[in-house]
Design a protein around this motif. Sequence first.
Motif, PDB file in Angstrom:
ATOM      1  N   GLY A 262       0.815  -1.209   0.000  1.00  0.00           N
ATOM      2  CA  GLY A 262       0.000   0.000   0.000  1.00  0.00           C
ATOM      3  C   GLY A 262       0.848   1.257   0.000  1.00  0.00           C
ATOM      4  N   PHE A 263       1.895   1.266   0.829  1.00  0.00           N
ATOM      5  CA  PHE A 263       2.805   2.416   0.908  1.00  0.00           C
ATOM      6  C   PHE A 263       3.498   2.668  -0.432  1.00  0.00           C
ATOM      7  CE2 PHE A 263       7.151   3.973   1.701  1.00  0.00           C
ATOM      8  CZ  PHE A 263       6.876   5.150   2.385  1.00  0.00           C
ATOM      9  N   SER A 264       4.056   1.607  -1.022  1.00  0.00           N
ATOM     10  CA  SER A 264       4.795   1.762  -2.280  1.00  0.00           C
ATOM     11  C   SER A 264       3.856   2.074  -3.451  1.00  0.00           C
ATOM     12  CB  SER A 264       5.623   0.505  -2.580  1.00  0.00           C
ATOM     13  OG  SER A 264       4.836  -0.652  -2.511  1.00  0.00           O
ATOM     14  N   PHE A 265       2.630   1.515  -3.434  1.00  0.00           N
ATOM     15  CA  PHE A 265       1.662   1.823  -4.500  1.00  0.00           C
ATOM     16  C   PHE A 265       1.299   3.305  -4.478  1.00  0.00           C
ATOM     17  CE2 PHE A 265      -2.766   2.553  -5.719  1.00  0.00           C
ATOM     18  CZ  PHE A 265      -2.772   2.044  -7.015  1.00  0.00           C
ATOM     19  N   THR A 266       1.063   3.844  -3.286  1.00  0.00           N
ATOM     20  CA  THR A 266       0.715   5.265  -3.152  1.00  0.00           C
ATOM     21  C   THR A 266       1.847   6.154  -3.662  1.00  0.00           C
ATOM     22  OG1 THR A 266      -0.603   4.720  -1.197  1.00  0.00           O
ATOM     23  CG2 THR A 266      -0.062   7.031  -1.533  1.00  0.00           C
ATOM     24  N   LEU A 267       3.078   5.806  -3.302  1.00  0.00           N
ATOM     25  CA  LEU A 267       4.229   6.572  -3.792  1.00  0.00           C
ATOM     26  C   LEU A 267       4.371   6.454  -5.302  1.00  0.00           C
ATOM     27  CD1 LEU A 267       7.011   5.886  -1.120  1.00  0.00           C
ATOM     28  CD2 LEU A 267       5.698   7.974  -1.450  1.00  0.00           C
ATOM     29  N   LEU A 268       4.130   5.253  -5.824  1.00  0.00           N
ATOM     30  CA  LEU A 268       4.253   5.012  -7.261  1.00  0.00           C
ATOM     31  C   LEU A 268       3.302   5.913  -8.044  1.00  0.00           C
ATOM     32  CD1 LEU A 268       6.026   2.961  -8.860  1.00  0.00           C
ATOM     33  CD2 LEU A 268       4.025   1.484  -8.973  1.00  0.00           C
ATOM     34  N   VAL A 269       2.031   5.911  -7.642  1.00  0.00           N
ATOM     35  CA  VAL A 269       1.032   6.753  -8.314  1.00  0.00           C
ATOM     36  C   VAL A 269       1.357   8.229  -8.102  1.00  0.00           C
ATOM     37  CG1 VAL A 269      -1.404   7.418  -8.354  1.00  0.00           C
ATOM     38  CG2 VAL A 269      -0.782   5.013  -8.120  1.00  0.00           C
ATOM     39  N   GLY A 270       1.717   8.598  -6.872  1.00  0.00           N
ATOM     40  CA  GLY A 270       1.990   9.992  -6.551  1.00  0.00           C
ATOM     41  C   GLY A 270       3.169  10.573  -7.305  1.00  0.00           C
ATOM     42  N   ILE A 271       4.230   9.786  -7.482  1.00  0.00           N
ATOM     43  CA  ILE A 271       5.405  10.276  -8.211  1.00  0.00           C
ATOM     44  C   ILE A 271       5.064  10.524  -9.676  1.00  0.00           C
ATOM     45  CG2 ILE A 271       7.690   9.598  -9.073  1.00  0.00           C
ATOM     46  CD1 ILE A 271       8.080   8.173  -6.350  1.00  0.00           C
ATOM     47  N   ILE A 272       4.306   9.600 -10.272  1.00  0.00           N
ATOM     48  CA  ILE A 272       3.910   9.764 -11.679  1.00  0.00           C
ATOM     49  C   ILE A 272       3.033  11.006 -11.840  1.00  0.00           C
ATOM     50  CG2 ILE A 272       2.570   8.746 -13.561  1.00  0.00           C
ATOM     51  CD1 ILE A 272       3.431   5.981 -12.476  1.00  0.00           C
ATOM     52  N   VAL A 273       2.022  11.138 -10.981  1.00  0.00           N
ATOM     53  CA  VAL A 273       1.113  12.288 -11.073  1.00  0.00           C
ATOM     54  C   VAL A 273       1.843  13.585 -10.722  1.00  0.00           C
ATOM     55  CG1 VAL A 273      -0.998  13.321 -10.134  1.00  0.00           C
ATOM     56  CG2 VAL A 273      -0.899  10.865 -10.568  1.00  0.00           C
ATOM     57  N   GLY A 274       2.718  13.535  -9.703  1.00  0.00           N
ATOM     58  CA  GLY A 274       3.457  14.729  -9.303  1.00  0.00           C
ATOM     59  C   GLY A 274       4.397  15.231 -10.381  1.00  0.00           C
ATOM     60  N   THR A 275       5.059  14.318 -11.055  1.00  0.00           N
ATOM     61  CA  THR A 275       5.946  14.701 -12.163  1.00  0.00           C
ATOM     62  C   THR A 275       5.148  15.312 -13.303  1.00  0.00           C
ATOM     63  OG1 THR A 275       7.438  12.889 -11.585  1.00  0.00           O
ATOM     64  CG2 THR A 275       7.695  13.863 -13.770  1.00  0.00           C
ATOM     65  N   TYR A 276       4.024  14.687 -13.616  1.00  0.00           N
ATOM     66  CA  TYR A 276       3.140  15.194 -14.681  1.00  0.00           C
ATOM     67  C   TYR A 276       2.660  16.607 -14.354  1.00  0.00           C
ATOM     68  CZ  TYR A 276      -1.484  15.904 -16.774  1.00  0.00           C
ATOM     69  OH  TYR A 276      -2.577  16.440 -17.389  1.00  0.00           O
ATOM     70  N   SER A 277       2.236  16.823 -13.103  1.00  0.00           N
ATOM     71  CA  SER A 277       1.716  18.147 -12.739  1.00  0.00           C
ATOM     72  C   SER A 277       2.811  19.209 -12.707  1.00  0.00           C
ATOM     73  CB  SER A 277       0.999  18.082 -11.388  1.00  0.00           C
ATOM     74  OG  SER A 277       1.917  17.927 -10.330  1.00  0.00           O
ATOM     75  N   SER A 278       4.024  18.825 -12.295  1.00  0.00           N
ATOM     76  CA  SER A 278       5.137  19.786 -12.256  1.00  0.00           C
ATOM     77  C   SER A 278       5.479  20.295 -13.652  1.00  0.00           C
ATOM     78  CB  SER A 278       6.375  19.137 -11.627  1.00  0.00           C
ATOM     79  OG  SER A 278       6.131  18.786 -10.290  1.00  0.00           O
ATOM     80  N   ILE A 279       5.367  19.408 -14.639  1.00  0.00           N
ATOM     81  CA  ILE A 279       5.737  19.777 -16.006  1.00  0.00           C
ATOM     82  C   ILE A 279       4.584  20.444 -16.744  1.00  0.00           C
ATOM     83  CG2 ILE A 279       6.478  18.874 -18.248  1.00  0.00           C
ATOM     84  CD1 ILE A 279       7.894  16.611 -16.712  1.00  0.00           C
ATOM     85  N   PHE A 280       3.380  19.883 -16.630  1.00  0.00           N
ATOM     86  CA  PHE A 280       2.278  20.300 -17.496  1.00  0.00           C
ATOM     87  C   PHE A 280       1.194  21.132 -16.811  1.00  0.00           C
ATOM     88  CE2 PHE A 280       3.806  16.186 -19.238  1.00  0.00           C
ATOM     89  CZ  PHE A 280       4.253  16.637 -20.475  1.00  0.00           C
TER      90      PHE A 280
END
Length: 322
Positions: A262-280
Amino acid sequence: MEVFSTEKIYDFMRKRFAFLGLSSILFIASIVLLFTKGLNFGIDFAGGTIVQVKYEQVAPIDKIRDTLKATKYGNSIITKFGSDEEVVIRITGSSSDLTNDISDEMHKILVPTGNFEIRRIDMVGAKVGGELREKGLMALSLSLIVMLIYLSVRFEWRFAVASVFALVHDITIAMGAISLFSIEVNLDILAAILTLLGYSLNDTIIVFDRIREQIQTSKANDLKEIINESVSKTLSRTTLTSLTTLFVVATLYFFGGEIINGFSFTLLVGIIVGTYSSIFIAASFLVQLNFSIDDFRIKESEKIKRQKEKEKLRAMYEQGTV
């Protein structure tokens, strides 16, 4: 190391409405999921009991599940814990008296499943779980407020608001994914969410810092042009940082075992979404908030002027002329 050339300028702002539209769909879908399906609160927040059992042979999970169905613990969740011989039984919202040790009772119930040893029993009352849930929400709210104040002081209020919008966007979509896949929400998930707040904010601040520098050094008056240049110059850094972090978190998710999924899944999704939001996304909010380059340059020049006057007065004081 450069993944993208810093000399090439990518036109991110030309497609900002498409990215904002995609984000809006994901954001609204996450809100709908959170209100309809809700979150699967674990023992930490809902209260209940955790029973850790170690077998001498491979744990017969199906047999354990069938055995418990005939008892008041029929709604228990049984998962592997570290090895094939060890399992954890989660009794969410247990009706048993939490002042009594249920070790003997569970031992009698599980006798038909084989030779085993009960290694641990943790109990959390519903009242304690409710308090933890309230404090978790308070921690998230306070984090957002403190970040808003910090960014307002360091940058300008539109930068602060845009950053908080991006943070809410990232966390909401991550929570939506947690709801969609019925990930058990416990203190580990809360830790992951707070980690994502810092990670996403760090990426956004780097982009905004470059935008601020570009406004001061460039003669361009088009905000979209400055944003495109700033994001393009930080693109390699953002991508490399995200990929290296993503590789580590993906390793934890696939090989770290059930207990940290659960911990790693949340980080996995969050990193992808966070990177996307930082750029776009984050910089697009600046455009939507009608950020004024001229006003910002005037404020910065006044700030520099006041700083020089302070330095001059300090120098005069040290020389004894004041």
